[in-house]
Enzyme design. Structure first.
Site, PDB file in Angstrom:
ATOM      1  N   GLN A 216       0.870  -1.181   0.000  1.00 29.94           N
ATOM      2  CA  GLN A 216       0.000   0.000   0.000  1.00 29.94           C
ATOM      3  C   GLN A 216       0.910   1.236   0.000  1.00 29.94           C
ATOM      4  OE1 GLN A 216      -3.712  -0.599   0.484  1.00 29.94           O
ATOM      5  NE2 GLN A 216      -2.911  -2.591  -0.137  1.00 29.94           N
ATOM      6  N   ALA A 257     -11.973   2.757   3.448  1.00 31.35           N
ATOM      7  CA  ALA A 257     -10.927   1.865   2.964  1.00 31.35           C
ATOM      8  C   ALA A 257     -10.053   2.539   1.910  1.00 31.35           C
ATOM      9  CB  ALA A 257     -11.549   0.578   2.419  1.00 31.35           C
ATOM     10  N   HIS A 258      -9.039   1.797   1.450  1.00 26.01           N
ATOM     11  CA  HIS A 258      -8.064   2.371   0.523  1.00 26.01           C
ATOM     12  C   HIS A 258      -8.703   2.739  -0.818  1.00 26.01           C
ATOM     13  CE1 HIS A 258      -6.874  -2.043  -0.673  1.00 26.01           C
ATOM     14  NE2 HIS A 258      -8.095  -1.752  -1.048  1.00 26.01           N
ATOM     15  N   ASN A 259      -8.200   3.834  -1.375  1.00 27.23           N
ATOM     16  CA  ASN A 259      -8.587   4.335  -2.704  1.00 27.23           C
ATOM     17  C   ASN A 259     -10.004   4.886  -2.768  1.00 27.23           C
ATOM     18  OD1 ASN A 259      -6.058   3.379  -3.504  1.00 27.23           O
ATOM     19  ND2 ASN A 259      -6.895   1.485  -4.343  1.00 27.23           N
TER      20      ASN A 259
END
Length: 354
Positions: A216, A257-259
Site C-alpha cells: 500500500q 478503505a483504501h482508494n
C-alpha cells in the site's frame, strides 16, 4: 442541567445583535435588549438561553419553555408562548448552529487537555527536521515526525502522532491519541480523539502458502474544513490516493478503505463501512451503520438510509434504503408487505391459541 464547567455560558450578547449576526428577523423590537448567554433544548430552556423549533410537533415541549428567545419559521409563531421572543428564520436549524458557534466558540473544536505554559510543550517530541509555522500549539507526549510540516494556528493535542513527511494546514485540530501517517491535510480540519489516518489498507492476495500482503504506497488527502470523528479510520491508498473532499463531515467509528474518494460536503454517520475504491459524489448523506460495497459509484446528492447495504452503483439524486439497498419507494413498499405478512401470521397464531 446544572452549571456546565466544561463549556460555560457566554458573557452575553443582546438579542438584537444576535439576530443581526444570524440574518434573522426579531418579531418584537422591544425584546432586543434581552441578553443571550447559551443555547438549550426547547423543553428545558431558561431565561438567557435560545432554542429552536422546526415543526408543530414541538408544541408539547413549548409548555415548559422559559427561553429568552426561539428561532423558528414565521408559520410557527402562533404556537410559541407570548413570553418567548421570536427570531424568524427560513432555516432555523442552520441559524441555531450559527448561534451555538457565537455563544460557545470553545466547543467548536477539541480543546487542549493541559494548560500550556509555552505554545509547544517541552514534553513533546519534535524531530529537528520538522517545520512548524508560528502559533502552533503542541501538548505533552505528542510526536512530530521527520520532515513533517504544520501550519499556523494548528493544535496538536496530547499523545497525538504525526508521521514523517505529513503536511497539516493552518487552523487544524488533531485531538488526543490520533495518529496520522502518509497524509496531506488542508486548512481548518478537525480530527477527533483516537482517529487513525493513513495506515495500510486491507489488501491481500491468496497464495500457495496463505495470504500475501499487497503493498500500500498511496496517500490520504483530506481537503479543507473536513471533520473526522473519534476512532474513525481512513486507510491510505494502495497505488492511488484516498481522498476526502472539502467540507465533508464523518462521524465516529467509520471505516474508509483504501482508494475511496469522497466528494465535497458529504455527511457520513457513525458505524458506516466504505469498501475500497468506491467513489462517492458531492453532497451525499449516508445513514448510520450502512455498508458500502467496493468499486462502485454513488452519484451527487444521494441519500442512503441507516443500516442499508449498498451493493451497486447509485444514480445522482437517488434516495436508497434496505438490504440490498434499492430506491426508497421500493424499500418502503417491500417493508410494508413484510410487516403485513408478519401481522397476519401473528393474528393466525393468536386465533389458534384461542
Amino acid at each position: 442541567m446544572d452549571q456546565n464547567d466544561f463549556y460555560p455560558p457566554h458573557d452575553g450578547i443582546s438579542l438584537r445583535e444576535l439576530a443581526n449576526r444570524l440574518g434573522a428577523e426579531l418579531r418584537d423590537a422591544d425584546a432586543g435588549n434581552r441578553i443571550i448567554r447559551s443555547v438549550a433544548p426547547v423543553s428545558r430552556a431558561k431565561p438567557g438561553q435560545i432554542c429552536y423549533i422546526l415543526s408543530r410537533k414541538n408544541r408539547e415541549e413549548l409548555a415548559t419553555c422559559e427561553a429568552s428567545a426561539i428561532l423558528c419559521d414565521a408559520a410557527l409563531a402562533s404556537i410559541v408562548p407570548e413570553h418567548v421572543a421570536i427570531l424568524f428564520s427560513k432555516s432555523p436549524h442552520a441559524a441555531f448552529a450559527m448561534a451555538g458557534e457565537i455563544l460557545h466558540p470553545q466547543a467548536m473544536r477539541p480543546t487542549l487537555v493541559t494548560s500550556l505554559l509555552a505554545a509547544i510543550s517541552p514534553m513533546a517530541f519534535i524531530d529537528p527536521t520538522a517545520k512548524l509555522e508560528p502559533d502552533v500549539e503542541i501538548e505533552p507526549m505528542a510526536v512530530i515526525g521527520a520532515g513533517a510540516e504544520i501550519g499556523s494556528g494548528t493544535r496538536i493535542a496530547a499523545g497525538a502522532i504525526i508521521g514523517s513527511n505529513v503536511k497539516i494546514g493552518r487552523g487544524c485540530t488533531i485531538a488526543s491519541g490520533a495518529s496520522i501517517t502518509a497524509a496531506l491535510i488542508g486548512n481548518g480540519v478537525i480530527i477527533h480523539n483516537g482517529a487513525r489516518i493513513g495506515q495500510d489498507g486491507f489488501g491481500f492476495a491468496p497464495g500457495p502458502r496463505g495470504m500475501l500482503k499487497i503493498v500500500q504506497i498511496g496517500r490520504v488527502i483530506i481537503q479543507d474544513n473536513v471533520e473526522i470523528g473519534a476512532n474513525t479510520t481512513v486507510d491510505r491508498g494502495a497505488m492511488d490516493d484516498t481522498v476526502i473532499g472539502e467540507g465533508t463531515k464523518i462521524d465516529n467509528l467509520v471505516q474508509v478503505a483504501h482508494n475511496v474518494r469522497i466528494g465535497r460536503h458529504c455527511g457520513i454517520a457513525a458505524g458506516v463501512g466504505i469498501a475500497g475504491s468506491t467513489h462517492i459524489g458531492d453532497g451525499v448523506l449516508i445513514g448510520g451503520a450502512s455498508g458500502i460495497n467496493g468499486h462502485i459509484k454513488i452519484g451527487d446528492g444521494v441519500q442512503i438510509a441507516a443500516m442499508s447495504g449498498v451493493v451497486g452503483d447509485v444514480p445522482p439524486g437517488a434516495r436508497y434504503g434496505g438490504v440490498p439497498a434499492r430506491p426508497m419507494k421500493d424499500f418502503l413498499r417491500d417493508l410494508a408487505a413484510i410487516m403485513s405478512r408478519t401481522d397476519e401470521r401473528a393474528k393466525r397464531r393468536g386465533d389458534n391459541n384461542d
